[in-house]
Design a protein around this motif. Sequence first.
Motif, short mmCIF file in Angstrom:
data_model
loop_
_atom_site.label_atom_id
_atom_site.label_comp_id
_atom_site.label_asym_id
_atom_site.label_seq_id
_atom_site.Cartn_x
_atom_site.Cartn_y
_atom_site.Cartn_z
N THR A 181 0.83 -1.21 0.00
CA THR A 181 0.00 0.00 0.00
C THR A 181 0.86 1.25 0.00
N GLU A 182 0.28 2.34 -0.50
CA GLU A 182 1.02 3.60 -0.54
C GLU A 182 0.52 4.58 0.51
N THR A 183 -0.65 4.29 1.10
CA THR A 183 -1.18 5.16 2.14
C THR A 183 -0.39 4.94 3.43
N SER A 184 -0.57 5.82 4.42
CA SER A 184 0.35 5.81 5.55
C SER A 184 -0.26 5.44 6.88
N THR A 228 -7.88 2.08 6.26
CA THR A 228 -6.93 3.16 6.01
C THR A 228 -7.66 4.49 6.20
N VAL A 229 -6.97 5.57 5.87
CA VAL A 229 -7.56 6.89 6.04
C VAL A 229 -7.62 7.57 4.68
N ASP A 230 -8.78 8.11 4.35
CA ASP A 230 -8.94 8.84 3.11
C ASP A 230 -9.69 10.13 3.42
N VAL A 274 -11.64 4.51 6.16
CA VAL A 274 -12.33 3.78 5.10
C VAL A 274 -11.67 2.42 4.93
N LEU A 275 -12.34 1.55 4.20
CA LEU A 275 -11.76 0.26 3.86
C LEU A 275 -11.17 0.34 2.46
N GLY A 335 -9.43 13.54 13.75
CA GLY A 335 -8.37 14.13 12.93
C GLY A 335 -7.21 13.17 12.82
N MET A 336 -6.48 13.31 11.74
CA MET A 336 -5.38 12.40 11.46
C MET A 336 -4.09 13.20 11.34
N ASN A 337 -3.79 13.97 12.37
CA ASN A 337 -2.56 14.76 12.36
C ASN A 337 -2.06 14.90 13.79
N GLU A 338 -0.84 15.39 13.93
CA GLU A 338 -0.21 15.45 15.25
C GLU A 338 -1.04 16.28 16.23
N GLU A 339 -1.71 17.30 15.72
CA GLU A 339 -2.53 18.15 16.59
C GLU A 339 -3.64 17.33 17.26
#
Lengths: 434, 173
Positions: A375-378, A396-398, A403-404, B154-158
């Motif tokens: 995968t390329e997502t983080s 993952t996160v979008d 999301v899946l 949220g998906m960040n350090e904050e």
Amino acid sequence: MLKRIIGLFVLLYFPMAHAYLEIEITQGVDAAMPIAVVPFQGADLLPPELNVSDVIHADLARSGEFKLFAETNMAQKPSQVAQVEYAYWRNLGLEALLIGEVIPMTTDRFRVRFSLLDLVMKNGGTTPTPLLVREFTTDKHELRHLAHHISDLVYQKLTGFPGAFSSRIAYVGLQWINGKPGQYRLEIADADGYNPQTLLKTGEPIMSPAWSPDGKQLAYVSFENHRSEIYIANVSNGQRKKVSNSPGINGAPAWSPDGRKLALVLSNENVPKIYILDLATDKLTQVTSGTSIDTEPFWFDSNHLLFTSNRGGQPQIYKVNLTNKQVQRMTFTGEYNARASVTPNGEYMVMIHRNQGRYHIAAQNLKNNHILILTETSMDESPSLAPNGRMVIYGTVDRNKRVLSAVSIDGRVKLRIPTQDGDVQEPAWSPLLM
Amino acid sequence: MKLGLCLKLGLVTLVSVVMIGCASKPKHEADMEDMSGEGISGVGPYGTFTGSDLTPEEAEALRQQRVFYFTYDSSSLPPEDLRAIEAHAYYLVHHPHARVRIEGSTDSRGSREYNIALGERRAQAVARAMFLAGAQNDQVAIVSYGSEKPAVQGMNEEAWRYNRRAEIVYEAE
């Protein structure tokens, strides 16, 4: 050879009242086998969600292994072998052709006949060779499941691998209310996202759904009593029983291959360790010991568990022999590997793999230990293998939402499963159900 | 002053133990619980803080802090948080029927079940500090939500820095 289809999504969404998960191919395979699914005669008389050939078409396209010839470009629509004009299909560059018909027996019962034809005819000859000819009779409401079963048969015939279309996905939905986690739902949908149904709704977290080997039961962790507890639910009627509520962590349930035991994690408010619960006798056996975190058991076979442990400092995958309790380290690449599972053929171990601070899904070839990041997502997590081991579904996160997504075991095919609202997380792919 | 000093020394010891996290062996943890036993005998009734540098008002003010934050991959509590946790423990000492639940959480990166384990360490760090300051075993329950119950979306350090936390929830006050 990869071909990125960016911006050109193949939308496999059936506009039905209950549809919830859409599945889009975001990356296909250049070398996909060109085939055609001719609309089955009589299928268009059924409601769209029961249109057998449309369902098969969508299944096969979503697998990423095939390039489906568009129906709108078909000048002919044969439904029986005798009607097939071989030269026409052959000239389109197609390698296989699926034709069939749906015959009403009563208003509620249908017969479905189909033929899969080999257009390449490696063995010579002038007429298409039937690779597969079958006939089924079923109730109207089961036509969709029958279509998935036909997809499985076609997939196996053309690729050599069993299909995984007759399966389901369990996952956790999270609804945010006023910026806070509001409602958690344990849901089960067909593998194509159709017909999601709720098994449990609660204001507290639900996690780690795990299918029994026969696909009839689902173990999961619920925090509905403000503590972690493991339940086993009967999928068809929703009835459940509590199987673990020790002090501290009760987590990561995993069924033994024979379905009689549950590997799980208990901390007893000290440190999480792997245990095995005998479901018939309630006997609990401790598997790992020591002061490290041990979690996420996976049955490698009936006598070995894989698990995640930080006994070496950082989380890595280990394998324990249940007879002599010997532990062997499985991962050596990267400083973070977790939540391992293995394909049915024992070839690949799939896991969460951190690389330069990014969490990916990776597959480790168990013969040479080479790691392929899929995968390329983080922020990828909860990888779950399809029953045929060909695809991995994961969270993952979008755009700031959970999301899946799914990716093929070789990383070539990528699917996106966007959601309407809320977070969708922790997918668990069921065994084959037919 | 003597009793307060005793407690403070206890906390300093706790900090160092917490700093090295759960790498310490359970034997050490058992030692710590014995220490908390010693601590109990030294704590006077709530409201008569002879020997403690916390007045009831200060303790009550400090007790308003119910959420404690952690740095990435750590279950160490900063000294200023230990003061607030001490205040919660004093309350439990003075109210034997009071019950708290300590909820440990991580940020949303990585494996969920592994995060459950990390979240439990954070809850344990707070629970140990409370035991050390005199809270009784049956007054303190711990639960780890791992990354399952973020405080902030949220998906960040904050967002993550507010999600790496332990919360004290009063089940009975």
